[in-house]
Design a protein around this motif. Sequence first.
Motif, PDB file in Angstrom:
ATOM      1  N   MET A   1       0.830  -1.204   0.000  1.00  0.00           N
ATOM      2  CA  MET A   1       0.000   0.000   0.000  1.00  0.00           C
ATOM      3  C   MET A   1       0.866   1.257   0.000  1.00  0.00           C
ATOM      4  SD  MET A   1      -3.432  -0.706   2.298  1.00  0.00           S
ATOM      5  CE  MET A   1      -2.629  -1.393   3.747  1.00  0.00           C
ATOM      6  N   VAL A   2       1.955   1.225   0.786  1.00  0.00           N
ATOM      7  CA  VAL A   2       2.844   2.382   0.831  1.00  0.00           C
ATOM      8  C   VAL A   2       3.582   2.546  -0.493  1.00  0.00           C
ATOM      9  CG1 VAL A   2       4.912   3.326   1.918  1.00  0.00           C
ATOM     10  CG2 VAL A   2       3.135   2.280   3.332  1.00  0.00           C
ATOM     11  N   ALA A   3       4.097   1.435  -1.029  1.00  0.00           N
ATOM     12  CA  ALA A   3       4.888   1.504  -2.263  1.00  0.00           C
ATOM     13  C   ALA A   3       4.049   1.954  -3.458  1.00  0.00           C
ATOM     14  CB  ALA A   3       5.513   0.134  -2.548  1.00  0.00           C
ATOM     15  N   LYS A   4       2.786   1.510  -3.505  1.00  0.00           N
ATOM     16  CA  LYS A   4       1.921   1.823  -4.647  1.00  0.00           C
ATOM     17  C   LYS A   4       0.932   2.940  -4.339  1.00  0.00           C
ATOM     18  CE  LYS A   4       2.388  -2.860  -6.486  1.00  0.00           C
ATOM     19  NZ  LYS A   4       1.694  -4.132  -6.843  1.00  0.00           N
ATOM     20  N   ASN A   5       1.043   3.522  -3.145  1.00  0.00           N
ATOM     21  CA  ASN A   5       0.245   4.693  -2.787  1.00  0.00           C
ATOM     22  C   ASN A   5      -1.263   4.448  -2.926  1.00  0.00           C
ATOM     23  OD1 ASN A   5       0.189   7.408  -1.849  1.00  0.00           O
ATOM     24  ND2 ASN A   5      -0.318   8.096  -3.907  1.00  0.00           N
TER      25      ASN A   5
ATOM     26  N   ILE B   1       1.198   7.898   2.452  1.00  0.00           N
ATOM     27  CA  ILE B   1       0.177   7.662   1.427  1.00  0.00           C
ATOM     28  C   ILE B   1      -0.393   9.018   1.046  1.00  0.00           C
ATOM     29  CG2 ILE B   1      -2.075   6.640   0.930  1.00  0.00           C
ATOM     30  CD1 ILE B   1      -1.375   4.288   2.630  1.00  0.00           C
ATOM     31  N   ASP B   2      -0.394   9.316  -0.237  1.00  0.00           N
ATOM     32  CA  ASP B   2      -0.828  10.623  -0.742  1.00  0.00           C
ATOM     33  C   ASP B   2      -0.033  11.758  -0.092  1.00  0.00           C
ATOM     34  OD1 ASP B   2      -2.737   9.492  -2.420  1.00  0.00           O
ATOM     35  OD2 ASP B   2      -4.268   9.479  -0.856  1.00  0.00           O
ATOM     36  N   GLY B   3       1.264  11.516   0.140  1.00  0.00           N
ATOM     37  CA  GLY B   3       2.135  12.538   0.690  1.00  0.00           C
ATOM     38  C   GLY B   3       1.952  12.813   2.160  1.00  0.00           C
ATOM     39  N   ARG B   4       1.180  11.992   2.844  1.00  0.00           N
ATOM     40  CA  ARG B   4       0.889  12.210   4.261  1.00  0.00           C
ATOM     41  C   ARG B   4       1.427  11.060   5.091  1.00  0.00           C
ATOM     42  NH1 ARG B   4      -5.197  11.856   6.839  1.00  0.00           N
ATOM     43  NH2 ARG B   4      -4.585  11.872   9.031  1.00  0.00           N
ATOM     44  N   GLU B   5       2.164  11.386   6.179  1.00  0.00           N
ATOM     45  CA  GLU B   5       2.645  10.360   7.084  1.00  0.00           C
ATOM     46  C   GLU B   5       1.460   9.635   7.707  1.00  0.00           C
ATOM     47  OE1 GLU B   5       5.569   9.190   7.870  1.00  0.00           O
ATOM     48  OE2 GLU B   5       6.759  10.547   6.636  1.00  0.00           O
ATOM     49  N   THR B   6       1.546   8.319   7.749  1.00  0.00           N
ATOM     50  CA  THR B   6       0.428   7.547   8.270  1.00  0.00           C
ATOM     51  C   THR B   6       0.917   6.269   8.928  1.00  0.00           C
ATOM     52  OG1 THR B   6      -1.725   6.567   7.686  1.00  0.00           O
ATOM     53  CG2 THR B   6       0.061   6.279   6.118  1.00  0.00           C
ATOM     54  N   THR B   7       0.117   5.706   9.784  1.00  0.00           N
ATOM     55  CA  THR B   7       0.372   4.398  10.375  1.00  0.00           C
ATOM     56  C   THR B   7      -0.697   3.446   9.878  1.00  0.00           C
ATOM     57  OG1 THR B   7       1.428   5.241  12.375  1.00  0.00           O
ATOM     58  CG2 THR B   7       0.463   3.082  12.517  1.00  0.00           C
TER      59      THR B   7
ATOM     60  N   ALA C   1      -6.725   0.529   0.248  1.00  0.00           N
ATOM     61  CA  ALA C   1      -7.844  -0.298  -0.200  1.00  0.00           C
ATOM     62  C   ALA C   1      -7.504  -1.762   0.037  1.00  0.00           C
ATOM     63  CB  ALA C   1      -8.135  -0.061  -1.686  1.00  0.00           C
ATOM     64  N   HIS C   2      -8.535  -2.606  -0.007  1.00  0.00           N
ATOM     65  CA  HIS C   2      -8.304  -4.038   0.128  1.00  0.00           C
ATOM     66  C   HIS C   2      -7.647  -4.597  -1.136  1.00  0.00           C
ATOM     67  CE1 HIS C   2     -10.262  -4.671   3.961  1.00  0.00           C
ATOM     68  NE2 HIS C   2     -11.304  -3.971   3.555  1.00  0.00           N
ATOM     69  N   VAL C   3      -8.008  -4.030  -2.279  1.00  0.00           N
ATOM     70  CA  VAL C   3      -7.476  -4.502  -3.554  1.00  0.00           C
ATOM     71  C   VAL C   3      -6.575  -3.423  -4.136  1.00  0.00           C
ATOM     72  CG1 VAL C   3      -8.060  -5.349  -5.862  1.00  0.00           C
ATOM     73  CG2 VAL C   3      -9.565  -5.868  -3.933  1.00  0.00           C
ATOM     74  N   SER C   4      -5.379  -3.804  -4.597  1.00  0.00           N
ATOM     75  CA  SER C   4      -4.423  -2.831  -5.115  1.00  0.00           C
ATOM     76  C   SER C   4      -4.889  -2.286  -6.462  1.00  0.00           C
ATOM     77  CB  SER C   4      -3.049  -3.482  -5.273  1.00  0.00           C
ATOM     78  OG  SER C   4      -3.015  -4.298  -6.430  1.00  0.00           O
ATOM     79  N   PRO C   5      -4.341  -1.144  -6.893  1.00  0.00           N
ATOM     80  CA  PRO C   5      -4.717  -0.592  -8.206  1.00  0.00           C
ATOM     81  C   PRO C   5      -4.470  -1.563  -9.358  1.00  0.00           C
ATOM     82  CG  PRO C   5      -3.496   1.030  -6.933  1.00  0.00           C
ATOM     83  CD  PRO C   5      -3.403  -0.259  -6.174  1.00  0.00           C
ATOM     84  N   SER C   6      -3.508  -2.469  -9.194  1.00  0.00           N
ATOM     85  CA  SER C   6      -3.235  -3.450 -10.256  1.00  0.00           C
ATOM     86  C   SER C   6      -4.119  -4.689 -10.144  1.00  0.00           C
ATOM     87  CB  SER C   6      -1.764  -3.880 -10.199  1.00  0.00           C
ATOM     88  OG  SER C   6      -1.448  -4.472  -8.940  1.00  0.00           O
ATOM     89  N   GLY C   7      -5.022  -4.704  -9.146  1.00  0.00           N
ATOM     90  CA  GLY C   7      -5.959  -5.816  -9.005  1.00  0.00           C
ATOM     91  C   GLY C   7      -5.507  -6.917  -8.069  1.00  0.00           C
TER      92      GLY C   7
END
Length: 293
Positions: free
Chosen positions: A97-101, A172-178, A104-110
């Motif tokens: 999720m971090v690498a592909k920004n 994610i989206d330029g924002r630090e997150t846990t 979601a449960h399903v990645s943008p590549s499916g």
Amino acid sequence: MSRHRLSHWLVPHESNNQRAKLLHPSALLVLCGLIVGVQVFISLFSSVFPQILGYASQIPPEEIIGLTNTERSNRGLPTLTHNPQLSAAAAQKAADMVAKNYWAHVSPSGTQPWAFIIDSGYTYRYAGENLARDFSDSRSVVSAWIASPSHKDNLLSNRYQDIGVAVVDGQIDGRETTLVVQLFGTPLAAAPQVSQASSLTVQAQGESTEPTPLPVTPPTTTISSVKSLTSPFALTRTFVLGLLGLVSLVLAADLLIVHYRGIVRWTSKSFAHLMFVIVITVAVSAALSGQIL
């Protein structure tokens, strides 16, 4: 600060043209700049001193597992066994999720969550996933899941025997997150169980018919195991809501004092301003709270 100066900033007075100095446009502009400056400072400080101000500091994975099992035990359900393969899969999912920004449960590549479970070497009969982000402590995460019907049914399903959890810091989206990833599973070799819950309660489940693949080493990622003094999320929320609360109190006092003294002001719109600040406070509180998925 002297009493007169404090009065100048907080209550209508001759010295401030019958409007608290804190409510003047210039002062409100300074407060906005202060909020932005403090957020930047907190972000920089947490990166330099994670032992004092760490994002994942107060969400140890073992606490998530323990609280989950407590919720199950309180309802007469069997506890789940920590499975290192599921924890490795959870770490892989968070890193993806971090690498592909994405969030979601399903990645943008499916890519489905179950792909990470299979890659870890865990061949499942049933599997499920709960996600959370931007929480400051373990109990808040589990409480949020319990408050959501679909997440609660996942967490309390008697289909599952094993559990794995990863807590990962990133952007994610330029924002630090846990990110908190919670995976459930039952091995393919385990005997089928009949769930007592509704058929639509688990978010996702599947039955693997593929042979068990070789274990895959999860990608390097930041998994916090350091107990810090506080969390940037909690500190930011406390600071911003504290400032907005102060402005709300000053506005309310302004409204009462102007009414009590019978002061006539052509620019007096304190009630409208108070309602606006309250709405902003509620919106900010919601924006700074954690999210589940």
